[in-house]
Scaffold this active site. Structure first.
Site, PDB file in Angstrom:
ATOM      1  N   TYR A  97       0.841  -1.204   0.000  1.00  0.00           N
ATOM      2  CA  TYR A  97       0.000   0.000   0.000  1.00  0.00           C
ATOM      3  C   TYR A  97       0.875   1.253   0.000  1.00  0.00           C
ATOM      4  O   TYR A  97       2.044   1.232   0.396  1.00  0.00           O
ATOM      5  CB  TYR A  97      -0.959   0.005   1.199  1.00  0.00           C
ATOM      6  CG  TYR A  97      -0.304   0.317   2.528  1.00  0.00           C
ATOM      7  CD1 TYR A  97      -0.186   1.639   2.974  1.00  0.00           C
ATOM      8  CD2 TYR A  97       0.194  -0.686   3.355  1.00  0.00           C
ATOM      9  CE1 TYR A  97       0.401   1.937   4.197  1.00  0.00           C
ATOM     10  CE2 TYR A  97       0.776  -0.406   4.568  1.00  0.00           C
ATOM     11  CZ  TYR A  97       0.887   0.914   4.994  1.00  0.00           C
ATOM     12  OH  TYR A  97       1.482   1.205   6.194  1.00  0.00           O
ATOM     13  N   CYS A  98       0.281   2.357  -0.466  1.00  0.00           N
ATOM     14  CA  CYS A  98       0.931   3.669  -0.445  1.00  0.00           C
ATOM     15  C   CYS A  98      -0.175   4.719  -0.374  1.00  0.00           C
ATOM     16  O   CYS A  98      -1.326   4.392  -0.082  1.00  0.00           O
ATOM     17  CB  CYS A  98       1.828   3.867  -1.665  1.00  0.00           C
ATOM     18  SG  CYS A  98       0.969   3.746  -3.251  1.00  0.00           S
ATOM     19  N   THR A  99       0.154   5.970  -0.636  1.00  0.00           N
ATOM     20  CA  THR A  99      -0.826   7.042  -0.459  1.00  0.00           C
ATOM     21  C   THR A  99      -2.013   6.922  -1.402  1.00  0.00           C
ATOM     22  O   THR A  99      -3.170   6.925  -0.983  1.00  0.00           O
ATOM     23  CB  THR A  99      -0.155   8.416  -0.661  1.00  0.00           C
ATOM     24  OG1 THR A  99       0.979   8.520   0.196  1.00  0.00           O
ATOM     25  CG2 THR A  99      -1.140   9.549  -0.361  1.00  0.00           C
ATOM     26  N   ILE A 139      -4.193   4.621   0.527  1.00  0.00           N
ATOM     27  CA  ILE A 139      -4.720   4.987   1.842  1.00  0.00           C
ATOM     28  C   ILE A 139      -5.897   5.950   1.717  1.00  0.00           C
ATOM     29  O   ILE A 139      -6.880   5.855   2.458  1.00  0.00           O
ATOM     30  CB  ILE A 139      -3.603   5.636   2.686  1.00  0.00           C
ATOM     31  CG1 ILE A 139      -2.443   4.660   2.883  1.00  0.00           C
ATOM     32  CG2 ILE A 139      -4.148   6.103   4.035  1.00  0.00           C
ATOM     33  CD1 ILE A 139      -1.160   5.328   3.361  1.00  0.00           C
TER      34      ILE A 139
END
Length: 317
Positions: free
Chosen positions: A178-180, A207
């Site tokens: 996951y990342c932004t 996110i």
């Protein structure tokens, strides 16, 4: 109803004459009075733009009308004021710097991790055979991250390839990256697959979408964003504060840039230490002759540096 919106998006889709496209796209964005930052590369688009609700609607309609970008997923936030001051649209070799000598080694359009929508990610993340992998930089995951996530000691995403060997212990697990907003995971998951990892997934929309779709459950702290807001709330179910003030150790979600422009480090600092140190990370930076005036926000507009005409060029040295 708020008058402005901020759009976070990316799209991996080949662009011919990408440098020319970037110049034309900048003119288009300015015609809508948008502000923000867009990176254009041969491989696609990566942007955050902000403006009135109507301008953002027109922008999204224009992007979706172009067949190359029809699949673009916009993450939309209502904001009180625009999240940038100026509009930048620049051509670069990659929309996210992969750190690979040969960026063509991976192609998210051909192979990448299985996309999980936030609901599926929520259901999978606590299973015994799952590892949640944060592919963001230190200053991002120090501010907020998923509970029990594996984090990497990296200053920039370009450092990610050098950490692959550290992740070998998880090759028999399901890796949930996951990342932004999802863009880094496209390349991170593609690289993991290239390196022999079999079960690789990614949080679709990152996110930000997770916060909107499932209320951000079990995301601890705040999410760092690359605009004037600096950080945004994600978790509306069981929110916590995990970051601490660099100077006193008290819990705080406030992240700033050091007021010393030659340092300019991202770090968390409480308001009390901010006042005491004038928004600097240390007393050394506080005494720097170029220290900027601290207004409590820790955000500073970049000022163009004057050209030194007396300095010899590399060609003439």
């Amino acid at each position: 109803m708020k008058k402005y919106q901020t759009l976070l998006y990316y799209c991996y889709s080949p662009i011919e004459n990408a440098e020319e496209f970037a110049a034309e796209h900048l003119v288009f964005c300015k015609s809508l009075n948008l502000v923000g930052r867009i990176i254009v590369a041969d491989e696609g688009l990566n942007g955050t733009v902000s403006g009135t609700v109507d301008a953002c609607r027109q922008y999204m309609e224009s992007i979706h009308a172009d067949q190359r970008f029809a699949k673009t997923d916009f993450k939309i936030d209502d904001v009180e004021v625009p999240s940038f001051i100026k509009m930048h649209c620049r051509y670069k070799p990659e929309i996210v710097h992969s750190g690979l000598r040969d960026p063509g080694l991976i192609n998210p359009n051909e192979e990448t991790g299985v996309h999980l929508d936030p609901k599926d990610f929520l259901e999978m993340k606590d299973q015994e055979d799952v590892v949640i992998l944060d592919v963001r930089s230190n200053y991002e995951h120090n501010l907020g991250r998923f509970k029990n996530a594996v984090t990497l000691d990296i200053e920039n995403f370009r450092d990610f390839p050098s950490k692959i060997n550290e992740l070998a212990q998880y090759k028999d697990k399901k890796i949930l990256t996951y990342c932004t907003g999802g863009i880094k995971c496209e390349k991170a998951s593609a690289l993991l697959l290239k390196e022999g990892f079999k079960n690789v997934y990614q949080l679709h929309g990152g996110i930000i979408k997770y916060g909107k779709d499932v209320q951000g459950k079990d995301f601890e702290g705040q999410c760092y964003v690359f605009d004037n807001r600096v950080a945004v709330d994600v978790n509306k179910v069981n929110p916590t504060v995990i970051s601490t003030c660099r100077n006193c150790g008290n819990k705080t979600n406030k992240m700033i840039n050091c007021a010393n422009p030659e340092c300019n480090e991202h770090f968390t600092q409480c308001d009390a230490c901010g006042e005491l140190l004038d928004g600097c990370c240390s007393t050394v930076c506080q005494s720097h002759p170029l220290r900027r005036e601290y207004d409590g926000t820790g955000y500073y507009v970049k000022v163009p540096q004057p050209v030194n005409t007396n300095k010899r060029s590399l060609a003439g040295s």
